[in-house]
Scaffold this active site. Structure first.
Site, PDB file in Angstrom:
ATOM      1  N   ASP A 201      42.023  45.967  30.862  1.00 18.03           N
ATOM      2  CA  ASP A 201      42.546  45.129  31.552  1.00 18.03           C
ATOM      3  C   ASP A 201      41.633  43.853  31.038  1.00 18.03           C
ATOM      4  O   ASP A 201      40.399  43.972  30.550  1.00 18.03           O
ATOM      5  CB  ASP A 201      42.336  45.132  33.314  1.00 18.03           C
ATOM      6  CG  ASP A 201      43.423  43.321  33.683  1.00 18.03           C
ATOM      7  OD1 ASP A 201      43.801  43.364  33.806  1.00 18.03           O
ATOM      8  OD2 ASP A 201      41.980  42.973  34.996  1.00 18.03           O
TER       9      ASP A 201
ATOM     10  N   ASP B 100      40.405  40.219  33.240  1.00 23.85           N
ATOM     11  CA  ASP B 100      40.246  39.084  34.355  1.00 23.85           C
ATOM     12  C   ASP B 100      39.702  40.110  35.095  1.00 23.85           C
ATOM     13  O   ASP B 100      40.499  40.731  35.846  1.00 23.85           O
ATOM     14  CB  ASP B 100      41.219  38.094  34.567  1.00 23.85           C
ATOM     15  CG  ASP B 100      40.182  36.493  35.132  1.00 23.85           C
ATOM     16  OD1 ASP B 100      38.998  37.436  35.693  1.00 23.85           O
ATOM     17  OD2 ASP B 100      40.645  35.352  35.433  1.00 23.85           O
TER      18      ASP B 100
ATOM     19  N   ASP C   8      40.156  46.741  37.053  1.00 20.85           N
ATOM     20  CA  ASP C   8      39.664  45.798  38.629  1.00 20.85           C
ATOM     21  C   ASP C   8      40.617  45.691  39.719  1.00 20.85           C
ATOM     22  O   ASP C   8      40.257  46.142  40.938  1.00 20.85           O
ATOM     23  CB  ASP C   8      38.905  44.598  38.223  1.00 20.85           C
ATOM     24  CG  ASP C   8      39.736  43.855  38.105  1.00 20.85           C
ATOM     25  OD1 ASP C   8      39.909  42.429  39.164  1.00 20.85           O
ATOM     26  OD2 ASP C   8      40.606  44.187  37.277  1.00 20.85           O
TER      27      ASP C   8
END
Length: 236
Positions: A24, A26, A173
């Site tokens: 991923d 950001d 995240d």
């Protein structure tokens, strides 16, 4: 990004082998805390959109703005406007350099637009992935597994491992991204950078670490597996 740690990050180092790595962006590679100029209550956006495509979130609030031209223009401007406020996640720069130097199979799979991701990479001067899956590339965003399946396909075509391989590591995240990786059948390493441990566990993360300082490339050569060391995992 506010981070609240739970338990002890004392797990012993593990040497793991995968066909490829899918990151991923950001919250995983960079920390971008700038608000999005989407024309609706930013608190409402932030509460619902992390890890999801802006176009999907906008459709819930203002369908007239839920189009790629608008979203790309707004997201593409963010790195230029707020670049001074963004940093890389600890350990990201070193890990990406290792992967690029080794020409290892890795890709970024993000809910952001191409304009947003390339903008941040240029502002922060981070290594550019050879392969990138962005919001515009899929019909359904996270938590649908389509994005991570596409990332696997890109790496498979390049490296030559089986198209149906589930021996992939997703680094995430956000719960929506963790769910996407698990729905694809992959292992997921979660970073406690934006969400609570309980949220990461509930989403199905296989391992949880503080940040990318816990991940190191150990070896890769053409025709072999990507070997990574993961240390200091959460022990609860």
């Amino acid at each position: 990004m506010a981070t609240t740690y739970h338990g002890e990050y004392t797990g012993p180092a593990q040497l793991l082998s995968f066909d490829g790595l899918l990151f991923d962006f950001d919250g995983t590679i960079i920390d971008s805390t700038a608000g999005r100029e989407l024309g609706v209550d930013p608190e409402a956006i932030l509460a619902t959109s992390h890890g999801r495509r802006s176009i999907d979130t906008l459709a819930l609030y203002d369908e007239s703005k839920a189009n790629w031209e608008y979203v790309s223009a707004i997201e593409g401007a963010l790195p230029r406007k707020y670049g001074q406020d963004a940093t890389e996640i600890p350990g990201a720069r070193a890990l990406l350099k290792q992967l690029v130097d080794a020409n290892a199979p890795w890709a970024v799979v993000t809910s952001g637009t191409r304009a947003l991701v390339t903008g941040w990479l240029e502002v922060l001067q981070l290594a550019h992935p050879k392969y990138l899956v962005v919001a515009e590339d899929v019909q359904q965003g996270k938590p649908d597994p389509q994005c991570y399946q596409l990332g696997r396909s890109k790496l498979s075509n390049d490296v030559g491992f089986p198209q149906e391989s589930t021996n992939m590591l997703v680094v995430e995240d956000a719960p929506s991204g963790i769910k996407a990786g698990k729905a694809a059948g992959f292992k997921v390493l979660a970073l406690e950078t934006t969400h609570t441990v309980q949220q990461l566990k509930d989403a199905g993360a296989d391992w949880i670490v503080k940040d990318l300082r816990s991940v190191q490339l150990k070896s890769w050569s053409q025709g072999s597996k990507v070997e990574v060391e993961i240390k200091d995992t959460l022990q609860s």
